[in-house]
Design an enzyme around this catalytic site. Structure first.
Site, PDB file in Angstrom:
ATOM      1  N   ARG A 137      11.427  -1.219  10.931  1.00 29.69           N
ATOM      2  CA  ARG A 137      10.333  -0.900  11.849  1.00 29.69           C
ATOM      3  C   ARG A 137      10.261  -1.910  12.991  1.00 29.69           C
ATOM      4  O   ARG A 137      10.405  -3.103  12.780  1.00 29.69           O
ATOM      5  CB  ARG A 137       9.000  -0.856  11.080  1.00 29.69           C
ATOM      6  CG  ARG A 137       8.683   0.513  10.539  1.00 29.69           C
ATOM      7  CD  ARG A 137       7.514   0.521   9.584  1.00 29.69           C
ATOM      8  NE  ARG A 137       6.316  -0.149  10.056  1.00 29.69           N
ATOM      9  CZ  ARG A 137       5.178  -0.212   9.371  1.00 29.69           C
ATOM     10  NH1 ARG A 137       5.086   0.389   8.198  1.00 29.69           N
ATOM     11  NH2 ARG A 137       4.133  -0.847   9.845  1.00 29.69           N
ATOM     12  N   ARG A 164      -9.583   0.991   8.777  1.00 29.51           N
ATOM     13  CA  ARG A 164      -9.110  -0.347   9.137  1.00 29.51           C
ATOM     14  C   ARG A 164     -10.139  -1.100   9.966  1.00 29.51           C
ATOM     15  O   ARG A 164      -9.880  -2.229  10.345  1.00 29.51           O
ATOM     16  CB  ARG A 164      -7.906  -0.214  10.067  1.00 29.51           C
ATOM     17  CG  ARG A 164      -6.585   0.124   9.490  1.00 29.51           C
ATOM     18  CD  ARG A 164      -5.794  -1.105   9.208  1.00 29.51           C
ATOM     19  NE  ARG A 164      -4.502  -1.248   9.811  1.00 29.51           N
ATOM     20  CZ  ARG A 164      -3.393  -0.643   9.445  1.00 29.51           C
ATOM     21  NH1 ARG A 164      -3.418   0.287   8.540  1.00 29.51           N
ATOM     22  NH2 ARG A 164      -2.257  -0.959  10.001  1.00 29.51           N
ATOM     23  N   ARG A 210      12.090  -5.228   4.641  1.00 29.50           N
ATOM     24  CA  ARG A 210      11.742  -3.803   4.440  1.00 29.50           C
ATOM     25  C   ARG A 210      12.642  -2.865   5.251  1.00 29.50           C
ATOM     26  O   ARG A 210      12.943  -3.114   6.398  1.00 29.50           O
ATOM     27  CB  ARG A 210      10.289  -3.562   4.860  1.00 29.50           C
ATOM     28  CG  ARG A 210       9.942  -2.064   4.859  1.00 29.50           C
ATOM     29  CD  ARG A 210       8.477  -1.813   4.909  1.00 29.50           C
ATOM     30  NE  ARG A 210       7.863  -2.229   6.150  1.00 29.50           N
ATOM     31  CZ  ARG A 210       6.558  -2.170   6.374  1.00 29.50           C
ATOM     32  NH1 ARG A 210       5.745  -1.721   5.429  1.00 29.50           N
ATOM     33  NH2 ARG A 210       6.071  -2.565   7.518  1.00 29.50           N
ATOM     34  N   ARG A 227      -0.092  -8.774  13.354  1.00 33.75           N
ATOM     35  CA  ARG A 227      -0.691  -7.754  12.481  1.00 33.75           C
ATOM     36  C   ARG A 227      -1.537  -8.407  11.392  1.00 33.75           C
ATOM     37  O   ARG A 227      -2.596  -7.896  11.029  1.00 33.75           O
ATOM     38  CB  ARG A 227       0.404  -6.872  11.865  1.00 33.75           C
ATOM     39  CG  ARG A 227       0.961  -5.872  12.886  1.00 33.75           C
ATOM     40  CD  ARG A 227       2.304  -5.311  12.460  1.00 33.75           C
ATOM     41  NE  ARG A 227       2.258  -4.666  11.174  1.00 33.75           N
ATOM     42  CZ  ARG A 227       3.310  -4.524  10.365  1.00 33.75           C
ATOM     43  NH1 ARG A 227       4.479  -5.023  10.709  1.00 33.75           N
ATOM     44  NH2 ARG A 227       3.169  -3.910   9.226  1.00 33.75           N
ATOM     45  N   LYS A 279       0.839  -1.210   0.000  1.00 29.34           N
ATOM     46  CA  LYS A 279       0.000   0.000   0.000  1.00 29.34           C
ATOM     47  C   LYS A 279       0.876   1.263   0.000  1.00 29.34           C
ATOM     48  O   LYS A 279       0.673   2.174  -0.797  1.00 29.34           O
ATOM     49  CB  LYS A 279      -0.933   0.025   1.235  1.00 29.34           C
ATOM     50  CG  LYS A 279      -1.820  -1.191   1.370  1.00 29.34           C
ATOM     51  CD  LYS A 279      -2.727  -1.099   2.588  1.00 29.34           C
ATOM     52  CE  LYS A 279      -2.001  -1.068   3.912  1.00 29.34           C
ATOM     53  NZ  LYS A 279      -1.279  -2.313   4.261  1.00 29.34           N
TER      54      LYS A 279
HETATM   55  P1  AP5 Z   1       4.827  -1.618   1.858  1.00 32.44           P
HETATM   56  O1  AP5 Z   1       4.473  -0.785   0.682  1.00 32.44           O
HETATM   57  O2  AP5 Z   1       5.606  -0.988   2.952  1.00 32.44           O
HETATM   58  O3  AP5 Z   1       3.529  -2.367   2.418  1.00 32.44           O
HETATM   59  P2  AP5 Z   1       2.264  -1.791   3.184  1.00 32.44           P
HETATM   60  O4  AP5 Z   1       1.061  -2.429   2.563  1.00 32.44           O
HETATM   61  O5  AP5 Z   1       2.303  -0.316   3.264  1.00 32.44           O
HETATM   62  O6  AP5 Z   1       2.507  -2.476   4.588  1.00 32.44           O
HETATM   63  P3  AP5 Z   1       2.530  -1.854   6.065  1.00 32.44           P
HETATM   64  O7  AP5 Z   1       3.275  -2.856   6.921  1.00 32.44           O
HETATM   65  O8  AP5 Z   1       3.038  -0.456   6.072  1.00 32.44           O
HETATM   66  O9  AP5 Z   1       1.065  -1.882   6.398  1.00 32.44           O
HETATM   67  P4  AP5 Z   1       0.428  -1.867   7.748  1.00 32.44           P
HETATM   68  O10 AP5 Z   1      -0.950  -1.678   7.306  1.00 32.44           O
HETATM   69  O11 AP5 Z   1       0.665  -3.038   8.634  1.00 32.44           O
HETATM   70  O12 AP5 Z   1       1.200  -0.702   8.537  1.00 32.44           O
HETATM   71  P5  AP5 Z   1       0.792   0.780   8.873  1.00 32.44           P
HETATM   72  O13 AP5 Z   1       1.989   1.606   8.827  1.00 32.44           O
HETATM   73  O14 AP5 Z   1      -0.387   1.179   8.085  1.00 32.44           O
HETATM   74  O15 AP5 Z   1       5.649  -2.885   1.291  1.00 32.44           O
HETATM   75  C1  AP5 Z   1       6.203  -3.866   2.156  1.00 32.44           C
HETATM   76  C2  AP5 Z   1       7.584  -4.303   1.637  1.00 32.44           C
HETATM   77  O16 AP5 Z   1       7.406  -5.016   0.409  1.00 32.44           O
HETATM   78  C3  AP5 Z   1       8.528  -3.146   1.322  1.00 32.44           C
HETATM   79  O17 AP5 Z   1       9.822  -3.503   1.667  1.00 32.44           O
HETATM   80  C4  AP5 Z   1       8.398  -2.962  -0.209  1.00 32.44           C
HETATM   81  O18 AP5 Z   1       9.580  -2.446  -0.788  1.00 32.44           O
HETATM   82  C5  AP5 Z   1       8.104  -4.378  -0.669  1.00 32.44           C
HETATM   83  N1  AP5 Z   1       7.202  -4.442  -1.820  1.00 32.44           N
HETATM   84  C6  AP5 Z   1       6.089  -3.673  -2.054  1.00 32.44           C
HETATM   85  N2  AP5 Z   1       5.480  -4.056  -3.194  1.00 32.44           N
HETATM   86  C7  AP5 Z   1       6.204  -5.105  -3.686  1.00 32.44           C
HETATM   87  C8  AP5 Z   1       6.076  -5.928  -4.847  1.00 32.44           C
HETATM   88  N3  AP5 Z   1       5.068  -5.772  -5.713  1.00 32.44           N
HETATM   89  N4  AP5 Z   1       6.995  -6.898  -5.025  1.00 32.44           N
HETATM   90  C9  AP5 Z   1       8.018  -7.090  -4.133  1.00 32.44           C
HETATM   91  N5  AP5 Z   1       8.198  -6.316  -3.037  1.00 32.44           N
HETATM   92  C10 AP5 Z   1       7.300  -5.343  -2.814  1.00 32.44           C
HETATM   93  O19 AP5 Z   1       0.310   0.614  10.398  1.00 32.44           O
HETATM   94  C11 AP5 Z   1       1.242   0.376  11.434  1.00 32.44           C
HETATM   95  C12 AP5 Z   1       0.512   0.354  12.776  1.00 32.44           C
HETATM   96  O20 AP5 Z   1      -0.056   1.654  13.035  1.00 32.44           O
HETATM   97  C13 AP5 Z   1      -0.675  -0.612  12.884  1.00 32.44           C
HETATM   98  O21 AP5 Z   1      -0.275  -1.924  13.226  1.00 32.44           O
HETATM   99  C14 AP5 Z   1      -1.513   0.075  13.971  1.00 32.44           C
HETATM  100  O22 AP5 Z   1      -0.979  -0.160  15.258  1.00 32.44           O
HETATM  101  C15 AP5 Z   1      -1.334   1.554  13.641  1.00 32.44           C
HETATM  102  N6  AP5 Z   1      -2.363   2.034  12.698  1.00 32.44           N
HETATM  103  C16 AP5 Z   1      -2.162   2.546  11.454  1.00 32.44           C
HETATM  104  N7  AP5 Z   1      -3.325   2.861  10.865  1.00 32.44           N
HETATM  105  C17 AP5 Z   1      -4.290   2.539  11.749  1.00 32.44           C
HETATM  106  C18 AP5 Z   1      -5.713   2.600  11.707  1.00 32.44           C
HETATM  107  N8  AP5 Z   1      -6.370   3.056  10.634  1.00 32.44           N
HETATM  108  N9  AP5 Z   1      -6.403   2.196  12.809  1.00 32.44           N
HETATM  109  C19 AP5 Z   1      -5.766   1.748  13.910  1.00 32.44           C
HETATM  110  N10 AP5 Z   1      -4.423   1.637  14.000  1.00 32.44           N
HETATM  111  C20 AP5 Z   1      -3.698   2.017  12.928  1.00 32.44           C
HETATM  112 MG    MG Z   2       2.635   1.099   4.829  1.00 31.83          MG
END
Ligand code: AP5
Ligand code: MG
Length: 217
Positions: free
Chosen positions: A162, A90, A129, A173, A15
């Protein structure tokens, strides 16, 4: 009327990676709730202190805190014509709050791309990552290596792994996604917004598929 897009998908689906590319090409704001929380964590704000224990445990930050934070961000003038949401909503309560907020402000959701990637692949993506300290730009040591080791290509800041990318936390997660976020798939399907995108292709292939759904203004 502003055009809003919601990127849905499990942790590690890509994402953030895709949102960075699209936001730049379309010149629309990329609103990542996770990035906003991490900025607050780094700056040791009250919000950051409240969010930390949930994030470290791989749990969701409570709805009330998250909804208010994102509404504040969406109320900024740069979002008046639209935005690309990444990681929000979410939970069903967040999705309802977003629909209400957009409706009140005369906006609508154009589409909700669901980036689908199976769990085994998510784990290998997250363990490789590296994330930039300054703005949260995303790299992968194998799939998207930075030009210089541990330095962000875009802003030169340091790259780090991270805290919540540890194996046990990643498993939690993914479970939280299945339990609390996956219900949004049917929520948006019923509204006619859901578009399933194969997230297992290389980064460029996924971007191409997304641009069949997302139109830059
Ligand atoms: P990346 O693009 O970083 O993936 P992502 O989908 O953004 O994954 P996240 O781990 O950031 O999502 P998340 O939803 O768990 O975390 P968030 O920060 O939102 O890609 C991942 C890796 O793969 C990278 O290394 C990339 O280079 C590689 N890659 C990408 N595409 C690829 C491809 N096609 N092929 C190969 N490699 C590829 O949330 C973190 C925390 O914050 C949550 O756990 C929660 O505690 C809190 N939080 C955030 N939002 C909320 C909410 N709305 N409500 C409640 N708590 C929340
Ligand atoms: Mg992300």
């Amino acid at each position: 009327m502003g055009s809003f897009y919601v990127l849905l998908g499990p942790p590690g689906a890509g994402k953030g990676t895709q949102a960075e590319i699209i936001a730049e090409k379309c010149a629309i704001p990329h609103i990542s709730s996770g990035n906003i929380f991490r900025e607050n964590l780094q700056n040791e704000t009250e919000l950051g202190k409240k969010a930390k224990k949930f994030m470290d445990a791989g749990e969701l930050v409570p709805d009330e805190i998250t909804i208010n934070m994102v509404k504040d961000r969406l109320s900024q003038p740069d979002c008046k014509d639209g935005a690309l949401l990444d990681g929000f909503p979410r939970t069903p309560a967040q999705a309802e709050a977003l629909s209400e907020f957009l409706e009140e402000n005369g906006h609508k959701i154009e589409a909700v791309p669901l980036i689908y990637v199976p769990s085994e692949e998510l784990i290998s993506r997250l363990s490789g990552r590296w994330t930039c300290k300054e703005k949260g730009h995303v790299y992968h040591m194998k799939y998207k290596p930075p030009k210089n080791e541990k330095i962000c290509d875009i802003d030169g800041s340091e790259l780090y792994q991270r805290e919540d990318d540890k194996k046990e936390t990643v498993a939690q997660r993914i479970k939280v996604y299945e339990d609390q976020t996956a219900p949004l798939i049917s929520f948006y399907r019923e509204k006619g917004n859901l578009v399933r995108i194969d997230g297992t292709k290389a980064i460029e292939g996924v971007t191409e598929a997304l641009f069949r759904v997302i139109n830059c203004k």
